[in-house]
Design a protein around this motif. Structure first.
Motif, short mmCIF file in Angstrom:
data_model
loop_
_atom_site.label_atom_id
_atom_site.label_comp_id
_atom_site.label_asym_id
_atom_site.label_seq_id
_atom_site.Cartn_x
_atom_site.Cartn_y
_atom_site.Cartn_z
N ASN A 154 1.05 -1.19 -0.36
CA ASN A 154 -0.16 -0.08 0.18
C ASN A 154 0.72 1.38 0.10
O ASN A 154 1.97 1.48 0.91
CB ASN A 154 -0.15 -0.03 1.11
CG ASN A 154 -1.62 -1.16 0.89
OD1 ASN A 154 -2.72 -1.57 0.63
ND2 ASN A 154 -2.02 -1.86 1.93
N SER A 156 0.31 5.01 0.61
CA SER A 156 -0.78 5.77 0.72
C SER A 156 -0.47 6.99 1.34
O SER A 156 0.74 7.77 1.79
CB SER A 156 -1.38 5.36 2.08
OG SER A 156 -0.30 5.32 3.56
N VAL A 166 -4.71 6.19 -1.15
CA VAL A 166 -4.01 4.95 -1.76
C VAL A 166 -4.08 3.91 -2.51
O VAL A 166 -5.08 4.34 -3.80
CB VAL A 166 -4.45 3.31 -0.33
CG1 VAL A 166 -4.03 2.58 -0.13
CG2 VAL A 166 -4.72 4.66 0.88
N GLN A 167 -2.52 3.62 -2.76
CA GLN A 167 -2.49 2.60 -3.90
C GLN A 167 -2.18 0.87 -3.99
O GLN A 167 -1.36 1.76 -2.92
CB GLN A 167 -1.38 4.01 -5.38
CG GLN A 167 -1.70 4.74 -5.67
CD GLN A 167 -0.95 5.09 -6.62
OE1 GLN A 167 -0.33 4.71 -7.36
NE2 GLN A 167 0.06 6.20 -6.23
N THR A 168 -3.18 0.58 -4.16
CA THR A 168 -2.86 -0.92 -3.79
C THR A 168 -2.65 -1.28 -4.59
O THR A 168 -2.70 -1.84 -5.81
CB THR A 168 -3.36 -1.16 -3.06
OG1 THR A 168 -4.29 -0.57 -2.03
CG2 THR A 168 -2.89 -2.78 -2.43
#
Length: 605
Positions: A154, A156, A166-168
């Protein structure tokens, strides 16, 4: 080889020559050099990842509000290693900075990387408080965890009221897919779309640079129009603006894919490839710009990256139409490859590791299936050999009037119950399989870097014989498999001509065509030319077997019996519709010729 079989083979050869004239490479391969790859800044990109970020402007920081504090930071990396991938993420942008395919190497045995800081650049542009912002230039907080055998990373940035942007990334323990989601921040982002941009410089991974260029492009897919692509053989710059919603876009380089896929739809975009043929350090430059709906930040839409081999056996489940990245030819060639050739080939690869043996077995199976057609063709040749004395007598009796000769020959065929087309049709029916092989071997990543005898890689040409200069239409090498294939074809042609009724120019043409294909196939896959070499050897054995079962004396006796029955009946054998139409066409041609002669005589008077 009778006259009709020779005509059929000539038609096939002409069709193949037309195909290669329009689609085959025309320039010689240029060996990769150790020149450095030009920076993305030189390809109209913004900034190179890995460079120190410039100090943020205080006014810009203030205008971006909660995101402003993330403009500055220290870059760190996070590495995730799976069975198939070795991935390095950067907290600057929360992007993939480096990606290696662990089970593959370049032709020169170097690590095969599809993403590097100097060859790829990502940006995700939007507008925040009226200012243009690339979300992939911000610095993120990193959190890594495990869920079963899946690694979750993650990236964030804290927002107001306890919310986060957030990029996951979710990376499974096996495979080449990486699930990717973007969540949060829709309340501070203006506009309906974010702009996802991906610039990729494709580096040489294979032996033949020219072939790699002509098989590298951008493919894309929409639910409305299906599969489409930019012209892989275009020189210079090729650009396409897509207004229809897209499901996925792939940057394809010969045997490997870089793809961005959505569970929903991209709102169209712009696609571009560019090639500089004078620069051997770069295959092509690809630029992908996609419109990502802002709703994707909150409605559960997810994306997938695919970094892996263009393997027909594995990519079909990635997304709708994704298997189309492996080009199998046009219908009906596509159907033959998809439902017959590829399944058999793939089945053999599961039990046999030697690809030379797999090709031999494949030839045997196809020869077995085509045996009835080969038998009919040989039987037609035998009938024409029996009739040769009478056909020669017709030519002597009628003279130079070719129309009259053809009419008399057709009459003879009717009297003895022989269909002259029966030798041509079996040959023509085999043509789709001949074409199918031209797509099977170049598209089979299974052959990549598989050695056989002197060939170190069956997916490209073998170059045991090198020249210090270029030979027109041949290049600076001679493929030994292609040379052996040509020799075996000439021997086969010579044997047939000793047995056939073919004479004159047609006989000479039969020797010229194999030599022409020596030049055409010299740069083709060694697997393909080895296949044709083995196919010729099997043909020799097949003809020897058929010859034992074809009794020409018996054929002659049957023809004489047919002649007597037809004569006793006071007519000719029942004609097929084709034969009737052929005779009608010949009569119409003769009448047209006579009218033309009469018109010329009247004009002279």
């Amino acid at each position: 080889m009778d006259k009709n079989s020779a005509i059929g083979l000539t038609l096939i050869a002409l069709l193949l020559l037309v195909y290669f004239y329009w689609f085959a490479p025309t320039t010689q391969p240029v060996p990769p050099t150790k020149q450095s790859v030009p920076s993305l800044a030189e390809t109209k990109s913004d900034t190179l990842r890995g460079e120190p970020a410039p100090a943020a402007d205080s006014l810009l920081v203030a205008q971006l509000g909660v995101l402003g504090s993330s403009l500055e930071g220290t870059e760190t990396t996070t590495r995730v290693e799976t069975e198939d991938l070795d991935i390095t993420f950067s907290n600057r942008g929360g992007i993939i900075k480096d990606l290696e395919l662990k089970k593959f190497k370049t032709y020169h045995k170097a690590p095969l990387k599809l993403i590097t800081p100097t060859s790829n650049e990502f940006s995700l542009r939007t507008s925040v408080n009226g200012r243009d912002l690339d979300l992939y230039t911000l610095y993120y907080q990193v959190d890594q965890q495990k869920s079963g055998d899946t690694t979750i990373v993650n990236f964030s940035i804290p927002l107001a009221n306890g919310k986060k942007f957030v990029q996951t990334y979710k990376i499974p323990a096996q495979g080449h897919e990486i699930k990717y989601t973007i969540k949060g921040g829709s309340e501070i982002i203006s506009g309906e779309n974010l702009s996802f941009n991906w610039v990729s410089i494709l580096k040489p991974l294979e032996k033949d640079l020219v072939d790699t260029r002509e098989n590298s492009t951008i493919n894309y897919y929409s639910d409305e129009d299906g599969f489409s692509k930019l012209d892989p053989r275009a020189s210079g710059t090729e650009t396409e603006t897509v207004t229809d919603p897209l499901k996925w876009v792939t940057i394809k380089e010969k045997f490997f894919l870089r793809a961005f896929i959505t569970s929903s739809q991209f709102g169209g975009g712009q696609l571009e490839t560019n090639v500089n043929e004078s620069d051997p350090s770069v295959v092509k430059r690809a630029n992908v710009k996609l419109n990502v709906p802002k709703s994707a930040l909150s409605d559960g839409t997810y994306f997938k990256f695919f970094f892996g081999p263009n393997d027909y056996q594995k990519i079909g489940k990635v997304s709708d139409g994704f298997a189309k990245n492996v080009y199998l030819g046009w219908p009906p060639i596509y159907w033959i490859n998809k439902f017959i050739i590829f399944p058999v080939f793939n089945l053999l690869t599961q039990f046999i590791s030697n690809y030379g043996l797999i090709i031999i077995i494949l030839v045997f199976l196809l020869k077995l299936v085509l045996f009835p057609l080969s038998y009919r063709s040989y039987l037609s040749m035998a009938k024409m050999r029996v009739l040769k004395p009478e056909l020669d007598e017709i030519k002597e009796r009628v003279g130079e009037d070719m129309t009259k000769v053809q009419q008399e020959q057709m009459k003879l065929y009717s009297q003895v119950g022989v269909n002259p087309i029966s030798g041509c049709v079996p040959v023509l029916l085999q043509m789709p399989l001949i074409f199918a092989m031209f797509y099977l071997f170049p598209a089979s990543i299974e052959l990549r870097q598989q050695p056989l005898f002197w060939a170190e890689d069956l997916s490209t040409y073998d170059s045991l014989i090198h020249f210090s200069f270029d030979i027109p239409f041949l290049g600076n090498h001679l493929s030994l498999f292609t040379l052996l294939m040509t020799i075996s074809t000439l021997i086969y042609t010579w044997q047939n001509n000793q047995l056939s009724a073919v004479q004159g120019p047609m006989k000479s043409v039969s020797y010229v065509m194999p030599v022409i294909f020596l030049f055409v196939l010299n740069r083709f896959s060694a697997g393909l030319t080895f296949y044709y070499l083995i196919s010729n050897l099997f043909t020799f054995a097949q003809q020897a077997i058929i010859k034992r079962f074809v009794d020409e004396d018996k054929i002659k006796a049957i023809m004489e019996e047919n002649r007597k029955k037809i004569a006793a009946g006071g007519g000719t054998a029942k004609k097929s519709k084709f034969m009737s139409k052929l005779e009608d066409a010949m009569k119409a041609g003769e009448e047209a010729r006579k009218r033309a002669d009469e018109e010329r005589k009247k004009k002279k008077k």
